[in-house]
Motif scaffolding. Structure first.
Motif, PDB file in Angstrom:
ATOM      1  N   VAL A 293       0.841  -1.203   0.000  1.00 27.87           N
ATOM      2  CA  VAL A 293       0.000   0.000   0.000  1.00 27.87           C
ATOM      3  C   VAL A 293       0.870   1.245   0.000  1.00 27.87           C
ATOM      4  O   VAL A 293       2.057   1.193   0.335  1.00 27.87           O
ATOM      5  N   GLU A 294       0.280   2.361  -0.367  1.00 27.80           N
ATOM      6  CA  GLU A 294       0.896   3.668  -0.142  1.00 27.80           C
ATOM      7  C   GLU A 294      -0.131   4.490   0.599  1.00 27.80           C
ATOM      8  O   GLU A 294      -1.306   4.502   0.254  1.00 27.80           O
ATOM      9  N   LYS A 295       0.345   5.135   1.659  1.00 29.73           N
ATOM     10  CA  LYS A 295      -0.595   5.902   2.490  1.00 29.73           C
ATOM     11  C   LYS A 295      -0.226   7.364   2.438  1.00 29.73           C
ATOM     12  O   LYS A 295       0.947   7.723   2.330  1.00 29.73           O
TER      13      LYS A 295
ATOM     14  N   GLU B 117      -3.243   8.504   7.155  1.00 27.11           N
ATOM     15  CA  GLU B 117      -3.765   7.178   7.430  1.00 27.11           C
ATOM     16  C   GLU B 117      -4.558   6.640   6.226  1.00 27.11           C
ATOM     17  O   GLU B 117      -5.042   5.524   6.241  1.00 27.11           O
ATOM     18  N   LYS B 118      -4.650   7.482   5.194  1.00 31.56           N
ATOM     19  CA  LYS B 118      -5.506   7.097   4.059  1.00 31.56           C
ATOM     20  C   LYS B 118      -4.711   6.327   3.005  1.00 31.56           C
ATOM     21  O   LYS B 118      -3.609   6.734   2.622  1.00 31.56           O
ATOM     22  N   VAL B 119      -5.257   5.189   2.603  1.00 32.01           N
ATOM     23  CA  VAL B 119      -4.599   4.388   1.575  1.00 32.01           C
ATOM     24  C   VAL B 119      -4.901   5.036   0.215  1.00 32.01           C
ATOM     25  O   VAL B 119      -6.060   5.206  -0.146  1.00 32.01           O
TER      26      VAL B 119
END
Lengths: 467, 71
Positions: A55-57, A60-62
């Motif tokens: 993932v990349e955040k 806290e949002k992906v």
């Protein structure tokens, strides 16, 4: 090939997926480096293959997410490189820089195939996390908090966070249980995972348990032993480190490794390199207490004996001094008394002599005076005798003359003489009458005159009137 | 007070007595009392080294009850 039905060109699913596969293969001909967060490793133990979730955040949002594959052989090679460089295996929740290519499989769909992972990139990232934890704890002013806790003089009640079957725990128990000085500890195990990501919630939970019964404990010991230097980055975790820093009891760590200190070890009350060292540290605390107590006992015994013997010696020397002083005094007084006796004897001799001679003198004086007095007295007596004699003779002569005279008077007064001069005496019943009242008429009375007596009877009585 | 005395206090008082006796501040008159007191303190300290009063079952009970929130 596609077919046309009712003017519609229709592909089969396989044709489409194959087309995508072909397009992607032509577009992405070379491998490329990608940085991402590996959310989950997803290792399949049975096959040995991994299907990491990348993932990349942003915050806290992906913002991006893709599946990936890491084939068994690649995984083993990369994992070994990680263990060597990071002392950590490949695990969930780390940032990685990886070499990949895009694969598309008509059945399994799109994924990135991971060919290699740069361990030093992850190492840097872990180091960054560690530094971030340190900075945050310092910023919050709790970095030294646990070090400021006070360890009791005898830290004898130990809450142990460890694994019951681990070598470290066994070592620790062996050292504190079988010490040569009979020191008695109370320890209670709070079992926990001690390495890897799971250690964070596990240890935190046990710390919370201990906090509930903290009045029964003096110290918390986190003991890990064996298992090599792997999976220790959890001790750099902010949440765990903060729990330890803020823990109300002193926390001692004995995690047992040869690499750089983790944050948890830095902020703990005391860090021992090994579990055995923790046990020795605690035993040392007991020594620090026991040795002065034993010394106190020895000192008190020695000093009291010394004090008593000093006093005895002093007393003895005073006794001797007293005796000799008293003896001297007695001797001195004895000699004074002897002198006094002699002096009294001498003085009294003198006094007797003096008194005797003065007595003799007095006697002589008395004798002399007596003789004189006697002589004088004899003379006086003689002269008095003479005077009496002469005086009495004259006196007698005078008296004789007076006697003669008186005799003459008496003679003149005799009844015969009176009768001669013509007087008479009247008598009644033999008694001379001088009072007429003694008589009454008719009485016979006798009247005496010079030449005889006349008897007559009373005729009348005439009493002379009294004037 | 005899049995309830804190071992830390006992330890400190013992150190005081040792200091007094080493400095020669104790007379023969006080010696007996001080030695008696020191013996008691040493006994308390030594007992503390080799005994424990905690009970695992009691702690487990407290852990289970969960009601005990002594912070």
């Amino acid at each position: 090939m596609s077919e046309t039905i009712n003017n519609k060109t229709i592909f089969s699913l396989l044709e489409v997926t194959k087309s995508i596969q072909k397009t992607l293969a032509e577009r992405y001909k070379t491998d490329f480096w990608v940085k991402a967060e590996m959310n989950k490793l997803n290792l399949y133990r049975h096959s040995g293959h991994c299907y990491p979730e990348l993932v990349e955040k942003q915050g806290e949002k992906v913002v991006a997410q893709i599946r990936s594959v890491l084939w068994k052989d690649d995984y083993v090679r990369i994992n070994n490189a990680f263990l060597k460089i990071l002392q950590e295996p490949l695990k969930d929740g780390i940032k990685i820089l990886f070499l990949a290519n895009i694969t598309f499989d008509p059945v399994h769909g799109l994924s990135l195939r991971i060919l290699d992972i740069d361990a030093s990139y992850t190492l840097g990232d872990l180091e960054k996390e560690k530094q971030a934890t340190i900075q945050r704890l310092q910023l919050e002013g709790i970095f030294d908090q646990n070090k400021k806790r006070s360890l009791p003089l005898l830290p004898k009640r130990i809450a142990v966070i460890s694994v019951e079957t681990s070598k470290g725990y066994a070592d620790f128990i062996k050292v504190i249980e079988s010490n040569n000085w009979n020191y008695t500890f109370f320890h209670m195990l709070f079992p926990s995972v001690l390495q890897g990501e799971k250690a964070i919630p596990s240890i935190t939970r046990q710390l919370a348990s201990i906090k509930k019964v903290k009045q029964h404990f003096d110290v918390v010991a986190i003991i890990r032993g064996g298992g090599g230097d792997v999976g220790l980055s959890c001790y750099n975790n902010y949440i765990l480190a903060k729990e330890i820093a803020l823990f109300p009891l002193p926390v001692i760590t004995g995690i047992g490794h040869a690499t750089n200190l983790t944050v948890s070890e830095m902020i703990s009350y005391e860090n021992a390199i090994t579990p055995t060292k923790i046990a020795e540290y605690l035993l040392q605390k007991f020594h620090n207490f026991a040795v002065p107590v034993q010394q106190a006992q020895d000192i008190i015994i020695d000093e009291s004996q010394q004090l008593l013997s000093d006093q005895n010696i002093k007393l003895r020397s005073y006794t001797q001094l007293f005796r000799s002083v008293v003896e001297n005094k007695l001797l001195y007084n004895k000699s004074i008394i002897k002198e006094q006796i002699q002096s009294i004897v001498q003085q009294s001799g003198f006094m007797f002599k003096n008194e005797r001679s003065s007595l003799l003198k007095i006697i002589a004086d008395i004798q002399k005076d007596a003789i004189v007095f006697c002589k004088t007295s004899v003379l006086n007596i003689e002269s008095l005798t003479e005077r009496i004699r002469s005086t009495s003779t004259g006196f007698l002569k005078n008296n004789n003359l007076e006697m003669e005279h008186i005799k003459k008077n008496i003679t003149n007064m005799s009844p015969e003489k009176v009768l001669q001069r013509g007087y008479s005496i009247t008598m009644f019943n033999g008694k001379s009458i001088s009072n007429v009242s003694d008589l009454k008429t008719g009485d016979e009375i006798k009247t005496i005159i010079l030449t005889g007596e006349i008897n007559s009877t009373v005729n009348t009585i005439k009493e002379k009137e009294t004037t | 007070m005899k049995e309830k005395m804190d071992y830390t206090e006992a330890f400190e008082e013992l150190q005081t007595i040792v200091a007094e006796i080493e400095d020669g501040e104790i007379s023969v008159d006080e010696l007996s009392e001080k030695v008696k007191r020191a013996a008691l303190l040493i006994k308390i300290c030594k007992a503390k080294l080799t005994s424990t009063e905690e009970d695992v079952n009691k702690i487990l009970k407290e852990l289970d009850s969960g009601a005990d929130e002594k912070e």
